[in-house]
Structures are given as structure tokens and as C-alpha cells.
Design an enzyme around this catalytic site. Structure first.
Site, PDB file in Angstrom:
ATOM      1  N   GLY A 255       0.850  -1.194   0.000  1.00 52.00           N
ATOM      2  CA  GLY A 255       0.000   0.000   0.000  1.00 52.00           C
ATOM      3  C   GLY A 255       0.883   1.240   0.000  1.00 52.00           C
ATOM      4  O   GLY A 255       2.091   1.174  -0.283  1.00 52.00           O
TER       5      GLY A 255
ATOM      6  N   GLU B 196     -14.012  17.324   4.458  1.00 54.89           N
ATOM      7  CA  GLU B 196     -14.673  16.140   5.008  1.00 54.89           C
ATOM      8  C   GLU B 196     -15.028  16.390   6.457  1.00 54.89           C
ATOM      9  O   GLU B 196     -14.638  17.416   7.032  1.00 54.89           O
ATOM     10  CB  GLU B 196     -13.763  14.916   4.846  1.00 54.89           C
ATOM     11  CG  GLU B 196     -13.633  14.509   3.385  1.00 54.89           C
ATOM     12  CD  GLU B 196     -12.687  13.352   3.167  1.00 54.89           C
ATOM     13  OE1 GLU B 196     -12.566  12.501   4.054  1.00 54.89           O
ATOM     14  OE2 GLU B 196     -12.060  13.319   2.107  1.00 54.89           O
TER      15      GLU B 196
ATOM     16  N   HIS C  66     -17.293   3.867   9.276  1.00 55.75           N
ATOM     17  CA  HIS C  66     -17.619   4.940   8.332  1.00 55.75           C
ATOM     18  C   HIS C  66     -19.138   5.038   8.267  1.00 55.75           C
ATOM     19  O   HIS C  66     -19.823   4.019   8.132  1.00 55.75           O
ATOM     20  CB  HIS C  66     -17.046   4.633   6.951  1.00 55.75           C
ATOM     21  CG  HIS C  66     -17.009   5.831   6.061  1.00 55.75           C
ATOM     22  ND1 HIS C  66     -18.148   6.428   5.572  1.00 55.75           N
ATOM     23  CD2 HIS C  66     -15.971   6.562   5.595  1.00 55.75           C
ATOM     24  CE1 HIS C  66     -17.810   7.469   4.822  1.00 55.75           C
ATOM     25  NE2 HIS C  66     -16.493   7.570   4.824  1.00 55.75           N
TER      26      HIS C  66
ATOM     27  N   ARG D  81     -16.936  11.871  12.440  1.00 57.13           N
ATOM     28  CA  ARG D  81     -17.427  10.566  12.000  1.00 57.13           C
ATOM     29  C   ARG D  81     -18.056   9.731  13.114  1.00 57.13           C
ATOM     30  O   ARG D  81     -19.048   9.041  12.913  1.00 57.13           O
ATOM     31  CB  ARG D  81     -16.225   9.814  11.445  1.00 57.13           C
ATOM     32  CG  ARG D  81     -16.515   8.993  10.293  1.00 57.13           C
ATOM     33  CD  ARG D  81     -15.230   8.496   9.715  1.00 57.13           C
ATOM     34  NE  ARG D  81     -14.922   9.220   8.500  1.00 57.13           N
ATOM     35  CZ  ARG D  81     -13.924   8.891   7.690  1.00 57.13           C
ATOM     36  NH1 ARG D  81     -13.139   7.892   7.994  1.00 57.13           N
ATOM     37  NH2 ARG D  81     -13.709   9.574   6.595  1.00 57.13           N
TER      38      ARG D  81
ATOM     39  N   HIS E 214     -14.350   0.530   9.183  1.00 58.31           N
ATOM     40  CA  HIS E 214     -13.605   1.224   8.127  1.00 58.31           C
ATOM     41  C   HIS E 214     -12.102   1.326   8.403  1.00 58.31           C
ATOM     42  O   HIS E 214     -11.292   1.131   7.507  1.00 58.31           O
ATOM     43  CB  HIS E 214     -14.202   2.628   7.994  1.00 58.31           C
ATOM     44  CG  HIS E 214     -13.604   3.477   6.930  1.00 58.31           C
ATOM     45  ND1 HIS E 214     -13.635   3.124   5.604  1.00 58.31           N
ATOM     46  CD2 HIS E 214     -12.970   4.682   6.991  1.00 58.31           C
ATOM     47  CE1 HIS E 214     -13.043   4.074   4.887  1.00 58.31           C
ATOM     48  NE2 HIS E 214     -12.625   5.015   5.708  1.00 58.31           N
TER      49      HIS E 214
ATOM     50  N   ARG F  51      -9.919   8.808  14.273  1.00 67.86           N
ATOM     51  CA  ARG F  51      -9.114   9.433  13.215  1.00 67.86           C
ATOM     52  C   ARG F  51      -9.897  10.511  12.480  1.00 67.86           C
ATOM     53  O   ARG F  51     -11.066  10.318  12.124  1.00 67.86           O
ATOM     54  CB  ARG F  51      -8.718   8.349  12.210  1.00 67.86           C
ATOM     55  CG  ARG F  51      -7.947   8.863  11.014  1.00 67.86           C
ATOM     56  CD  ARG F  51      -7.675   7.718  10.071  1.00 67.86           C
ATOM     57  NE  ARG F  51      -8.913   7.208   9.521  1.00 67.86           N
ATOM     58  CZ  ARG F  51      -9.296   7.365   8.255  1.00 67.86           C
ATOM     59  NH1 ARG F  51      -8.531   8.007   7.398  1.00 67.86           N
ATOM     60  NH2 ARG F  51     -10.436   6.863   7.833  1.00 67.86           N
TER      61      ARG F  51
HETATM   62  P1  FAD Z   1      -2.800  -0.927   2.791  1.00 66.04           P
HETATM   63  O1  FAD Z   1      -2.984   0.069   1.735  1.00 66.04           O
HETATM   64  O2  FAD Z   1      -4.000  -1.632   3.257  1.00 66.04           O
HETATM   65  O3  FAD Z   1      -1.746  -1.992   2.272  1.00 66.04           O
HETATM   66  C1  FAD Z   1      -1.464  -3.164   3.005  1.00 66.04           C
HETATM   67  C2  FAD Z   1      -0.726  -4.118   2.106  1.00 66.04           C
HETATM   68  O4  FAD Z   1      -0.221  -5.213   2.865  1.00 66.04           O
HETATM   69  C3  FAD Z   1      -1.602  -4.734   1.030  1.00 66.04           C
HETATM   70  O5  FAD Z   1      -0.857  -4.735  -0.154  1.00 66.04           O
HETATM   71  C4  FAD Z   1      -1.833  -6.157   1.518  1.00 66.04           C
HETATM   72  O6  FAD Z   1      -2.090  -7.082   0.499  1.00 66.04           O
HETATM   73  C5  FAD Z   1      -0.483  -6.422   2.177  1.00 66.04           C
HETATM   74  N1  FAD Z   1      -0.501  -7.498   3.163  1.00 66.04           N
HETATM   75  C6  FAD Z   1      -1.365  -7.660   4.189  1.00 66.04           C
HETATM   76  N2  FAD Z   1      -1.057  -8.771   4.870  1.00 66.04           N
HETATM   77  C7  FAD Z   1       0.032  -9.316   4.279  1.00 66.04           C
HETATM   78  C8  FAD Z   1       0.804 -10.476   4.512  1.00 66.04           C
HETATM   79  N3  FAD Z   1       0.505 -11.341   5.479  1.00 66.04           N
HETATM   80  N4  FAD Z   1       1.863 -10.720   3.708  1.00 66.04           N
HETATM   81  C9  FAD Z   1       2.162  -9.891   2.695  1.00 66.04           C
HETATM   82  N5  FAD Z   1       1.446  -8.782   2.404  1.00 66.04           N
HETATM   83  C10 FAD Z   1       0.398  -8.505   3.198  1.00 66.04           C
HETATM   84  N6  FAD Z   1      -7.727   7.231   4.049  1.00 66.04           N
HETATM   85  C11 FAD Z   1      -7.493   8.509   3.711  1.00 66.04           C
HETATM   86  O7  FAD Z   1      -6.568   9.136   4.238  1.00 66.04           O
HETATM   87  N7  FAD Z   1      -8.272   9.110   2.764  1.00 66.04           N
HETATM   88  C12 FAD Z   1      -9.291   8.473   2.142  1.00 66.04           C
HETATM   89  O8  FAD Z   1      -9.947   9.037   1.289  1.00 66.04           O
HETATM   90  C13 FAD Z   1      -9.558   7.134   2.503  1.00 66.04           C
HETATM   91  N8  FAD Z   1     -10.574   6.462   1.923  1.00 66.04           N
HETATM   92  C14 FAD Z   1     -10.730   5.142   2.192  1.00 66.04           C
HETATM   93  C15 FAD Z   1     -11.705   4.415   1.506  1.00 66.04           C
HETATM   94  C16 FAD Z   1     -11.836   3.062   1.712  1.00 66.04           C
HETATM   95  C17 FAD Z   1     -12.903   2.281   0.969  1.00 66.04           C
HETATM   96  C18 FAD Z   1     -10.976   2.401   2.618  1.00 66.04           C
HETATM   97  C19 FAD Z   1     -11.091   0.925   2.849  1.00 66.04           C
HETATM   98  C20 FAD Z   1     -10.016   3.119   3.331  1.00 66.04           C
HETATM   99  C21 FAD Z   1      -9.885   4.487   3.122  1.00 66.04           C
HETATM  100  N9  FAD Z   1      -8.920   5.229   3.792  1.00 66.04           N
HETATM  101  C22 FAD Z   1      -8.718   6.529   3.462  1.00 66.04           C
HETATM  102  C23 FAD Z   1      -7.967   4.587   4.689  1.00 66.04           C
HETATM  103  C24 FAD Z   1      -6.646   4.361   3.933  1.00 66.04           C
HETATM  104  O9  FAD Z   1      -6.948   3.936   2.631  1.00 66.04           O
HETATM  105  C25 FAD Z   1      -5.777   3.324   4.605  1.00 66.04           C
HETATM  106  O10 FAD Z   1      -5.685   3.559   5.971  1.00 66.04           O
HETATM  107  C26 FAD Z   1      -4.374   3.372   4.006  1.00 66.04           C
HETATM  108  O11 FAD Z   1      -4.446   3.267   2.611  1.00 66.04           O
HETATM  109  C27 FAD Z   1      -3.540   2.243   4.584  1.00 66.04           C
HETATM  110  O12 FAD Z   1      -2.345   2.175   3.862  1.00 66.04           O
HETATM  111  P2  FAD Z   1      -1.284   1.069   4.246  1.00 66.04           P
HETATM  112  O13 FAD Z   1      -0.172   1.185   3.268  1.00 66.04           O
HETATM  113  O14 FAD Z   1      -0.981   1.154   5.677  1.00 66.04           O
HETATM  114  O15 FAD Z   1      -2.066  -0.327   4.062  1.00 66.04           O
HETATM  115  C1  SIN Z   2     -13.989   8.878   2.568  1.00 64.48           C
HETATM  116  O1  SIN Z   2     -13.740   9.178   1.401  1.00 64.48           O
HETATM  117  O2  SIN Z   2     -15.055   9.145   3.129  1.00 64.48           O
HETATM  118  C2  SIN Z   2     -12.963   8.162   3.360  1.00 64.48           C
HETATM  119  C3  SIN Z   2     -12.002   9.127   3.897  1.00 64.48           C
HETATM  120  C4  SIN Z   2     -11.206   8.509   4.996  1.00 64.48           C
HETATM  121  O3  SIN Z   2     -11.535   7.437   5.475  1.00 64.48           O
HETATM  122  O4  SIN Z   2     -10.227   9.137   5.407  1.00 64.48           O
END
Ligand code: FAD
Ligand code: SIN
Length: 538
Positions: free
Chosen positions: A10, A117, A240, A291, A351, A386
Site C-alpha cells: 500500500g 470532510e 464509516h 465521523r 472502516h 481518526r
Molecule cells: P494498505 O494500503 O492496506 O496496504 C497493506 C498491504 O499489505 C496490502 O498490499 C496487503 O495485500 C499487504 N498485506 C497484508 N497482509 C500481508 C501479509 N501477510 N503478507 C504480505 N502482504 C500482506 N484514508 C485517507 O486518508 N483518505 C481516504 O480518502 C480514505 N478512503 C478510504 C476508503 C476506503 C474504501 C478504505 C477501505 C479506506 C480508506 N482510507 C482513506 C484509509 C486508507 O486507505 C488506509 O488507511 C491506508 O491506505 C492504509 O495504507 P497502508 O499502506 O498502511 O495499508
Molecule cells: C472517505 O472518502 O469518506 C474516506 C475518507 C477517509 O476514510 O479518510
């Protein structure tokens, strides 16, 4: 041996990896495809205080800080919060350099279009229409693919961390690498590294209704827990308020489709079936209140009226809705719902996990060489709730900070510690197919238990019930895990059960209501609970 082992693709993992590759060899493992992550699904955007000439008039660091602290209900670490928010402009510049195209202001394209937001007092959310996460993820993946020194391995599922303590050493505990299931070859490999970065995201899949994709099974959190790292604030699961209510959908997508808070930021209103804007009764900001307040108001409205959902009315936005939110509009149309004609039926859904592996402001965990960044971590930025769009920001800022700290403490090429042998993985017997039925049954029971007993409004009684059920599930999952050949479904169930248990244990410990932890037995906030809830296995 790789200089940096990164688990997760991610925003946190890839952004770390791209930068780290300038300092040594980097291996990124991800359990599915590179694009499978919460990041790729983010809609609303990324909050940032931009340089003065680009920000909305009147916005300041103090205002972004005040909004974040207010949402966090007294539990944010103020210094950490200030540091992360103050590095936002650099983070945006970095993402733009890697190719992320944020929307520009139509009238003045030298400026960004800024969204708003819930809980934000100013417009400060950069976005790419309503698919911001996809835009960011694509640009990170493209950059990572062409970065020298960086190996990307898909379908590599990290099972557990290897540490000196797990090998029975009495010296200072430190990380040595991870056991990893190569899903294509069904082989468990050992990846060695003295610098392991957990970037595995959250655990939304502990609940029946969640906005999260299937990858969000809390694997990194559970691995860190099993390895003995300190875990904090798991009771703070953010719901959410507006997930599309679509009980007729056959696949999980329809049930978990998010309607971004940014839609309310543009003027959409939450109403009940009588057309009444019910959130106004509990908060002056109405539909744009923080939220936790909105989610609780919906929960209360549903319980009071017995209705299955409330509604989001976007009709006042006119054509602007389809222009600004094309993905949401089209997806709803695909499900047979025209939002420009009828209010959208919505319910709250799990969420975001505000708690996680406890780290300092450099991403350090309590185990030497193990860092945690992004949603898997608990830095102190989110406190008890958050603020919207602060998590993408945190992921990118913490990637940079963690790298700087690793380079300071453990520069590659200067290893001085011995490298003990890591024993090969011991394979179990093959799982007979009928036993997989038990796994799916347990998965379902777990998610229903969490949904029914550990969601927006809690009580001692409900938490105790959940705790009892989890005890049985843990026992059964242990039997599957130790008796059978390793299988991704068993691994995810094992991790979800660990995360759910941590959520319940933390919730039981917090005998007050604060932010998104709300219990009818202790409805007030209490000064003596003005601290993190921490758990450690040994
Ligand atoms: P992630 O992006 O979840 O990445 C985790 C990675 O780890 C993935 O690739 C997964 O496959 C991998 N992984 C997991 N377990 C393992 C394992 N055992 N072995 C190997 N790989 C593994 N936040 C905002 O700030 N703004 C927004 O607009 C927003 N909108 C959102 C909308 C939705 C629908 C969702 C679900 C979340 C949203 N969020 C938003 C929250 C935000 O997207 C996440 O908190 C953020 O992207 C997390 O990033 P990350 O890199 O920590 O994890
Ligand atoms: C959203 O677009 O409502 C998600 C934003 C967030 O979770 O930060």
C-alpha cells in the site's frame, strides 16, 4: 538476505521501498497483487496543509492540528500529531513527483482543488475525483517497478516474523526476517533481513460489514503480537457512516461499497425515511459532524425506528455529483441506483483501525529492527478517533521518518550482529477438503460476533459474550493451524481471530466512552482513562 524487507504494497510499504532502494537492496512482499490494498480503494483524498499560496485562505497548521486533536478526543499525542501534519506539503510534493495527478482548480489550474470532510474546519483534502487511492497506488507501483535495487514479489504471504526470542535466544530481542508462503508454489520460504518494515494495513475484515477489501485481515498486527511487540488502542475501530446499503447484492462489493464523506463535504445531507436531517439533533454540524458522532447518530436512528438504513441525499448537488464523483455515481448505477433521482440508502460499516502496533514518531516498535508504518501502526496521530483523510498522509510521512531512523541506527553494510540459523518451516499434514468448511464457518461466526457485540455501541455484557465466543474460536483455529498444511484462508482466520481478541480485550479494559469507543455502561469520558490501552504477549 535483503537489506530492507517490506511487508505490504500500500502507500506506506511502497513509499518506503522506493526511497530505501537508494540505500540498499529492498524486497517488497505482498500477499496478493500489488494493487490489492486499502490504499487502492481510498476515495476522499489526502489531507494536507499546503504552502501558503496553495492552501485555502485562513488555513494554518494550528487549525489542522486542532481539528485532529478534537476528533482524537484527548488521546492524540500532540507532538507526534504536529510533526506528522507539518510534513504534509513535502509528502504531497513527493507523490506528485512520482506521478500522482491530483485534481486542479477549474478556475485557476495553478492551484489544487481542495475538498472538505467531516471534522475539518477548512478545505484541505487533495483528491483525484473519487478514486484518489487508485491514482496514488498506480503511481507508486509504476515508480517502484522502475526503481533499481527494488524487488516486488506478489502472492507472497508473510506468515510470521522470526526473532531471536522465538529462536530461544536470551539476548536482546531483534528481528531476523519472516516465514513467507509463496502461494503459487505452495512453498514456505525464509526471507532474512535485520530491517523489517510492517506495512500490512488494517483489519476491517474482523467485521461482517466493512468498507475494506479482502486483504484487510490484520496479518501484520497479529504477527507483531505473536512476536511480542506492544499493541495499543485496538478498541478504537472507526465505522464509516455511509456505506451503500444493498442487501440484494450477490457479491461482497455491493455490501461494502463506500460513499465518500467528501460527498457530504460538497453538500449532500443525511436524512431518515421521513426526510428529516436527524444528525442536526445531536451536533450543530449535522451531516458533516465528526465521523463517530454521525455513525452513532445513525445507529441510534436505526435502533429507534427499526429501519434497515438511512439515506444520503445528493440531489441538491445536481450535475456536480456525477462530475466530482464519477466512480461512485457509475458504481451505484451499476447496482441499479440513480443517486441523482433518489436518495442513496446507507449504513455504517467498519472502516479503519486507529490502534495497532505501537511505535514512536520514527516508526520503531518495541522489537529491535522491526518498524511499523501506515494503518498497521499506532503512532498517536489518531487518538480515539481518526480525522478523515489523515491516514494516507500518515502512511507517507511515516515511511520517510522510518527510513531516516533505520539509516541512523542500522545502516546497511555495517552489520555487526551474528546471523543465527533459522530452522526451515515444518509442514503439517494436508487438510482434508471437508475441514475447510469449518474454516469458513468460523470466519463467518467471528465476523458476526464482532458485528453484533463489538461495534458502534458496546456494553459489558456484549463484550463478555464476544470474549467467550472468541475463546472457543481461538482454540479451534489453533487446532486447524497446527494440524494442517499451511493455507492462506487458515492464516487469515488465525490473524483475524487474534485481532478480534485484541479489540475485545482493549474494549473491556477501557471503562469509559471516548471517541469511537462508546459503551452504555460507562457513557462518560473519564480523566483517569486519558492514556493508551496497551497489551503485550510476553
Ligand atoms: P494498505 O494500503 O492496506 O496496504 C497493506 C498491504 O499489505 C496490502 O498490499 C496487503 O495485500 C499487504 N498485506 C497484508 N497482509 C500481508 C501479509 N501477510 N503478507 C504480505 N502482504 C500482506 N484514508 C485517507 O486518508 N483518505 C481516504 O480518502 C480514505 N478512503 C478510504 C476508503 C476506503 C474504501 C478504505 C477501505 C479506506 C480508506 N482510507 C482513506 C484509509 C486508507 O486507505 C488506509 O488507511 C491506508 O491506505 C492504509 O495504507 P497502508 O499502506 O498502511 O495499508
Ligand atoms: C472517505 O472518502 O469518506 C474516506 C475518507 C477517509 O476514510 O479518510
Amino acid at each position: 538476505m535483503t537489506d530492507f524487507l517490506v511487508l505490504g504494497s500500500g502507500i506506506a510499504g511502497l513509499s518506503f521501498a522506493i526511497k530505501a532502494a537508494a540505500h540498499g537492496s529492498v524486497t517488497v512482499l505482498t500477499k496478493g497483487r500489488l494493487l490489492e490494498s486499502n490504499t487502492a480503494w481510498a476515495q476522499g483524498g489526502i489531507s494536507a496543509l499546503l504552502p501558503p499560496e496553495l492552501r485555502e485562505a485562513g488555513d494554518t497548521l494550528e487549525k489542522h492540528l486542532a481539528d485532529t486533536l478534537e476528533a482524537g478526543a484527548g488521546l492524540c499525542n500532540e507532538e507526534t500529531t504536529r510533526t506528522i501534519l507539518s510534513e504534509a506539503a513535502e509528502t504531497i510534493a513527493e507523490l506528485v513527483d512520482w506521478g500522482t495527478a491530483f485534481d486542479r482548480d477549474e478556475e485557476d489550474p495553478s492551484r489544487y482543488s481542495l475538498g472538505k470532510e467531516g471534522g475539518h474546519s477548512q478545505r484541505r483534502v487533495l483528491h483525484a475525483k473519487d478514486t484518489t487511492g487508485h491514482e496514488i497506488a498506480e503511481s507508486l507501483i509504476a515508480t517502484a517497478r522502475k526503481t533499481p535495487n527494488l524487488t516486488l514479489l506478489e502472492n507472497h504471504f508473510a506468515i510470521d516474523l522470526v526473532t531471536t526470542a522465538k529462536l530461544g535466544s536470551a539476548t536482546e530481542d531483534r528481528v531476523l526476517g519472516a516465514y513467507v508462503l509463496d502461494k503459487e508454489n505452495e512453498e514456505v520460504k525464509i526471507f532474512r533481513s535485520n530491517r523489517v518494515v510492517l506495512a500490512t494495513g488494517g483489519c476491517g475484515k474482523t467485521y461482517l460489514y466493512t468498507t475494506n477489501p479482502d486483504s484487510a485481515t490484520g496479518d501484520g498486527l497479529a504477527m507483531a503480537w505473536r512476536a511480542g511487540a506492544t499493541i495499543a488502542n485496538m478498541e478504537f475501530v472507526q465505522f464509516h457512516p455511509t456505506c451503500f446499503y444493498n442487501p440484494g447484492a450477490s457479491g461482497p462489493e455491493g455490501r461494502s461499497f463506500l460513499i465518500s464523506e467528501a460527498v457530504r463535504g460538497e453538500g449532500a445531507l443525511l436524512i431518515n425515511s421521513q426526510g428529516h436531517e436527524f444528525v442536526k439533533e445531536v451536533h450543530p454540524l449535522g451531516s458533516l459532524a465528526p465521523r463517530d458522532i454521525v455513525a452513532r447518530a445513525i445507529d441510534q436512528e436505526l435502533k429507534k425506528t427499526g429501519a434497515p438504513c438511512v439515506f444520503l441525499d445528493v440531489r441538491s448537488l445536481g450535475e456536480h455529483f456525477a462530475e466530482r464523483f464519477p466512480f461512485i455515481h457509475q458504481t451505484l448505477l451499476d447496482y441499479g441506483h440513480d443517486a441523482t433521482r433518489e436518495p442513496i440508502p446507507v449504513v455504517p460499516a467498519a472502516h479503519y483501525q486507529c490502534g495497532g502496533v505501537q511505535t514512536d514518531i520514527e516508526g520503531k516498535t518495541t522489537i529491535r529492527g522491526l518498524f511499523a508504518i501506515g494503518e498497521v501502526a499506532c503512532t498517536g496521530l489518531h487518538g480515539a478517533n481518526r480525522l478523515a483523510s489523515n491516514s494516507l498522509l500518515e502512511g507517507n510521512v511515516m515511511a520517510r521518518r522510518a527510513l531516516a531512523e533505520i539509516l541512523r541506527l542500522y545502516p546497511p553494510g555495517k552489520e555487526t550482529l551474528p546471523a543465527p540459523d533459522i530452522p526451515p518451516w515444518e509442514y503439517g499434514d494436508t487438510a482434508p477438503p471437508d475441514e475447510l468448511v469449518n474454516i469458513y464457518h468460523n470466519w463467518d461466526e467471528l465476523r458476526r460476533t464482532m458485528q453484533d457485540y463489538v461495534s458502534i455501541v458496546r456494553t459489558n455484557n456484549r463484550l463478555r459474550r464476544a470474549s467467550t465466543r472468541l475463546r472457543n474460536l481461538r482454540k479451534e483455529v489453533r487446532e486447524f493451524y497446527w494440524g494442517n498444511q499451511v493455507n492462506p484462508d487458515i492464516l487469515e482466520l488465525r490473524n483475524l481471530v487474534a485481532c478480534a481478541s485484541l479489540i475485545i480485550d482493549c474494549a473491556i479494559r477501557r471503562k469509559e466512552s471516548r471517541g469511537i469507543h462508546y459503551t452504555l455502561d460507562y457513557p462518560e469520558k473519564r480523566e483517569d482513562y486519558n492514556h493508551d490501552t496497551t497489551l503485550r504477549r510476553f
